[in-house]
Structures are given as structure tokens and as C-alpha cells.
Design a protein around this motif. Structure first.
Motif, PDB file in Angstrom:
ATOM      1  N   THR A   1       5.661  10.342  -5.108  1.00  0.00           N
ATOM      2  CA  THR A   1       5.874   9.542  -3.898  1.00  0.00           C
ATOM      3  C   THR A   1       5.471  10.276  -2.628  1.00  0.00           C
ATOM      4  O   THR A   1       5.648   9.742  -1.527  1.00  0.00           O
ATOM      5  CB  THR A   1       7.353   9.111  -3.773  1.00  0.00           C
ATOM      6  OG1 THR A   1       8.193  10.274  -3.654  1.00  0.00           O
ATOM      7  CG2 THR A   1       7.796   8.282  -4.960  1.00  0.00           C
TER       8      THR A   1
ATOM      9  N   VAL B   1       7.769  -1.519  -5.694  1.00  0.00           N
ATOM     10  CA  VAL B   1       6.583  -0.690  -5.485  1.00  0.00           C
ATOM     11  C   VAL B   1       5.493  -1.532  -4.828  1.00  0.00           C
ATOM     12  O   VAL B   1       5.544  -2.766  -4.869  1.00  0.00           O
ATOM     13  CB  VAL B   1       6.049  -0.120  -6.817  1.00  0.00           C
ATOM     14  CG1 VAL B   1       7.088   0.736  -7.507  1.00  0.00           C
ATOM     15  CG2 VAL B   1       5.575  -1.250  -7.746  1.00  0.00           C
TER      16      VAL B   1
ATOM     17  N   ILE C   1       6.829   3.742  -3.294  1.00  0.00           N
ATOM     18  CA  ILE C   1       7.993   3.130  -3.939  1.00  0.00           C
ATOM     19  C   ILE C   1       8.943   2.799  -2.804  1.00  0.00           C
ATOM     20  O   ILE C   1       9.344   3.672  -2.036  1.00  0.00           O
ATOM     21  CB  ILE C   1       8.675   4.072  -4.943  1.00  0.00           C
ATOM     22  CG1 ILE C   1       7.709   4.454  -6.064  1.00  0.00           C
ATOM     23  CG2 ILE C   1       9.926   3.402  -5.523  1.00  0.00           C
ATOM     24  CD1 ILE C   1       8.309   5.432  -7.073  1.00  0.00           C
TER      25      ILE C   1
END
Length: 278
Positions: free
Chosen positions: A257, A195, A267
Motif C-alpha cells: 500500500t 480497493v 486500499i
């Protein structure tokens, strides 16, 4: 079901989250993968009621991540990587559920108690490959344990590092990649997740961090430039676009995301090949 082996505790509890997402996906008529073992593992682990908020937030990501890495590993083995190493394997049942090419050996590296738990639950399940368990702590001499288990560093290998790097300190994460590089022959592949800092700081993640802290599962590291980071460790990376993965799968982008919701937070899902050829 019940098992006499102790259910996952501490940071190992996070493995149950991924298994729960896989179990739910397995029940869908339009599932992106089959995992008939995940539900049994979650039940034996006592469910995820204590982490239900994390499941709701990240479950869709876990599903897309699973399918992406499934595809990466199967491509790598089709191209000649006869060894697969699942680093911090958790409750991953890929050794049992994926259609591996003949002759594939899958090494599963994780803490002894977690491997014992999974083996007890899946005692009657037949792997779809030559499965070798490697009880070891990633902060210890796991390469020695891997070599002792029959791993051959002269053969090309597909490595998977999924859902673990954020729990390692920066020097530990770098050391893990260094050791993987030393064990990787030309033609090897590396599938990895990490991440960036913006993701760690998302307001949506505050509750996740709070729940994880109860498990002694704090996030200690992030990477803002995965290309430079992995290139520096000897790999040629290709970073996937998770929104594109979702669209290709006929699914909406996971809220956690989706750049339209989380801005610069990312991510990273990466498929990398070893840069050296000799």
C-alpha cells in the motif's frame, strides 16, 4: 488442536489469512493489538501453507487494518452506538478481545458453516459483550435474519464491512450498502474497506488472484472514488491514509500500500457517519 466442525473452505479460507496476521502480531512485544484467539483459530483451520504468499504480501496491511477498525468501533461505541454489526465476520474475535462498553451487543453475520467452525474452536472463550451470531449469506435475506436475532434498527449502530466488498459484484456491493443504510438509525457509523482498480491490476496481485481463484474467491469489484460512492449511499466518509497510520504506529508503510512502490493503487480504509440526522 482439532475440531469436528469442517474447517473453512472456498472463499471462507481467506478469513484464515487475516487470523494468521493477527496471530503473528499478538506474539510481538510491540504489538498493536492483542488477539489471543487468532492462533487457535488458524491452527484449527489447518494453517495457511496453501496461501503463504498472500500472507507475506498483505500481512502488514492486515495488521494496520485491524488496529484502525478496532479504534473506529471503540470510538463509535463510546459515542453511543450500543449495537455493532460485523458483516462477513469470518474468524474475527473482536467480540471476545475488545474492551466493549457495558451494554454493547455485537452481531456477527456470516455463512452458517463458518460461524459453526469459529464457535466450536472458541467454545470455552467468554465474549466481552453480548454476542449474537447471525448465520446468513450476504447474497440472501440477511437483514431478516439480523432483525430476527434481536437487532433494533431504531438504535444507532456501528457497522464493519472488512475484507469482503471486493469479492462481491458491483450490484451486490451496492445492494449491501443500501440494506445497511435502511437499517441504520441517525448516529450510526460505517467502517468499510475496498480497493481501487489500480490495486486490482497491480503486478504483485497476480499471484494473489491466481491463488484466490482456486478458492472460488475472485475479486469482482472495486471503487475508484470512495467519497462519491459512500456519499451516494447516505454516508459522510473520511478516508484514512494508510502510510500515516503506519507512521503513527511506529511501523513502516506496508509495501503493498506504499504509494512510493504502488503508485496510484489504493486500499481504502474508511470511517463514515450517517448523513441524515432525523
Amino acid at each position: 488442536m482439532t475440531t469436528r466442525t469442517r474447517a473453512p473452505r472456498g472463499v471462507s479460507r481467506t478469513a484464515v489469512l487475516t487470523a494468521a496476521a493477527r496471530a503473528a502480531e499478538h506474539e510481538r512485544p510491540d504489538r498493536l493489538f492483542a488477539d489471543p484467539f487468532a492462533g487457535e483459530l488458524v491452527e484449527a483451520a489447518g494453517g495457511v501453507a496453501d496461501l503463504s504468499g498472500v500472507c507475506g504480501l498483505a500481512g502488514e496491511h492486515f495488521v494496520l487494518r485491524t488496529r484502525f477498525f478496532d479504534d473506529v468501533l471503540l470510538r463509535a461505541t463510546a459515542l453511543g452506538c450500543a449495537q455493532v454489526v460485523l458483516v462477513a465476520v469470518g474468524l474475527d474475535a473482536r467480540a471476545h478481545r475488545l474492551p466493549w462498553p457495558g451494554g454493547t451487543t455485537v452481531f456477527e453475520v456470516d455463512l452458517p458453516e463458518l460461524i459453526d467452525f469459529k464457535d466450536a474452536v472458541l467454545a470455552s472463550a467468554v465474549p466481552a459483550c453480548h454476542r449474537v451470531v447471525v448465520p446468513a449469506d450476504l447474497r440472501g435475506r440477511w437483514p431478516d435474519a439480523l432483525l430476527a436475532a434481536g437487532f433494533d434498527p431504531r438504535r444507532s449502530t456501528a457497522w464493519l464491512v472488512e475484507g469482503v466488498l471486493m469479492f462481491l459484484r458491483p450490484d451486490e456491493a451496492a445492494g449491501l450498502l443500501d440494506r445497511i443504510g435502511l437499517l441504520s438509525a441517525p448516529g450510526s457509523r460505517l467502517a468499510v474497506e475496498h480497493v481501487n482498480g489500480a490495486f486490482r491490476r497491480l503486478p504483485q496481485m497476480r499471484e494473489v488472484h491466481r491463488q484466490f481463484s482456486k478458492l472460488d474467491a475472485e475479486w469482482y469489484s472495486h471503487v475508484d472514488d470512495p467519497d462519491t460512492w459512500l456519499t451516494g449511499h447516505g454516508w459522510v466518509p473520511e478516508v484514512a491514509d494508510e502510510s500515516a497510520l503506519a507512521a503513527a504506529s511506529g511501523r513502516p508503510a506496508p509495501g503493498i500500500t506504499d504509494p512510493r512502490r504502488v503508485g496510484d493503487a489504493r486500499i481504502w480504509l474508511v470511517d463514515a457517519q450517517m448523513s441524515r440526522s432525523d
